[in-house]
Structure formats: structure tokens, C-alpha cells
Write a protein that holds these residues in place. Sequence first.
Motif, PDB file in Angstrom:
ATOM      1  N   GLY A   1      -5.048   0.233  -4.495  1.00 50.66           N
ATOM      2  CA  GLY A   1      -4.490   0.314  -5.840  1.00 50.66           C
ATOM      3  C   GLY A   1      -5.531   0.354  -6.935  1.00 50.66           C
ATOM      4  O   GLY A   1      -5.235   0.079  -8.094  1.00 50.66           O
TER       5      GLY A   1
ATOM      6  N   TYR B   1       1.158   3.326  -3.168  1.00 54.71           N
ATOM      7  CA  TYR B   1       0.028   4.111  -3.654  1.00 54.71           C
ATOM      8  C   TYR B   1      -0.159   5.415  -2.870  1.00 54.71           C
ATOM      9  O   TYR B   1      -1.151   6.111  -3.031  1.00 54.71           O
TER      10      TYR B   1
ATOM     11  N   THR C   1       0.818  -1.213   0.000  1.00 53.06           N
ATOM     12  CA  THR C   1       0.000   0.000   0.000  1.00 53.06           C
ATOM     13  C   THR C   1       0.853   1.264   0.000  1.00 53.06           C
ATOM     14  O   THR C   1       0.392   2.325  -0.421  1.00 53.06           O
TER      15      THR C   1
END
Length: 241
Positions: free
Chosen positions: A109, A28, A25
Motif C-alpha cells: 500500500g 491494492y 493486500t
Amino acid sequence: MEEKNCPLCDGIGWVIRKNGVEKCTCQYSDITENIFQRMNIPRRYRDKELSNFEPDEKAGHGLVLLRVEDYINSDRFMEGKGLFFVGPPGVGKTHLAVGILKEFFRRRGVVGLFYDTRSLLFKLKASFDGSASAREILEEAVETPILVLDDLGSERLSDWARDILHYIIINRYNELRPIIITSNIELKSRKLDGEVLENTLEERMGQAIASRLSEICEIIPVRGKDKRSSGLIAREVKGEK
């Protein structure tokens, strides 16, 4: 100062899951210009985040934010479930919708798509001569993982515009692709203070579409003061132009 690696992936960018390897994560966290363009988020709203949404507790915005967080953290979007923000102009509905799109990208995402409904219809009509560009716009609106339709039902729809919106909504409904909607008018007719609301999306788009939207969208009322007008009044008081 020494830069710390992400505690999840230790700076590698990938994490091991039960079903394989997936991008961490942390990859992102920053939304680039390219991603903004892919999501079609207008410049005016690019700084809008769930974290900088200023809640009006008297209007129940705390509960609204809790319902939004619950939606993002759940897997309901994978089942085609969306959200329907309804309330008067200027209370932050678009701010919330953009914040949700950005958080879906950061946390999962997922690259969604934002469209002001009138702009989408105008763009399609301007190029709707059988050209590839018109088909691509329509296909993108149907196939994007998460679609935001901002300001739906703000004006009376022509038969052509109604047919286009029907096509988008029905195809997304059938393929379990979620829609996040903001609107100034209620989805269906209901009694309010003893009177029946007739100016609704059901009246403008038809019962079949209203029924589908009520099935797949959690309706979240957003009330409060018009933040746009409040900001203008504050500037006038300070003597700003």
C-alpha cells in the motif's frame, strides 16, 4: 460464475494483525488512473510489470529478479535502503524500477514517486521563481516514501542542477527514505579491463553524494542486449514501419 472472496480477508477488505487492523493486500491489486498519476508513472511504462520483464538468462537477469524480489519482501526500505541499477541503455532498468514501485503499492500500500531526472530538473527550473508549485515538487521528491530517479547522470550537470539533486539525496538520506536509481554510468571509479573508469556519478556529482548513495543503495548491474534496438530490427526484418 460465482465470484470468490479474498482468502485473506474474506471480501471484507481488512485483516487483523497483532498491532491492529490494516487494509488487505487485495485492495491494492488494481492500480487506478489516480494512483498512476500520484506515482507519476509515464504512460509508456504503465504496462511494465516484474511479471512481464523478459529476462536474458545469459546476462544474469534471473539473479537480478531474485535480488529485486528479496528487496521488496524485506523491510530494508524502512531503513532507508534503496537500489542502484546500472547498465547500458535499453536493458530494462526503467522497467524494473517501475515494476518495483507497482509491487510496493500492491503488496504494502506504499505510493511511491517516479521521476525521469532530467524532467524533474526541467520542471523545477521552469517554475523555480519562489512559487508554491516549485516548493511542492521539491517537497514531494524529498518526502515520498519511495523515490525513483530514472536515468541519473545521463548528462553533465550545472551547478544549480547538482545542488538540487544534492538537496533531494541528502534529505532523503538523513530521513531514512529510500531511493531507487537507474543510471547508464557507474557510481564510483573502478578498474575495468585494466583501465580506470572516470565517467562516473562520483565525478559528476561529487564524492560526498557518491559515498552516501553507495551506503544506502545496493548496486545491481543490469547487462544484456538493447531491447529497444532489438525490437526495431525485428520490425524491419518483418517489413514493418
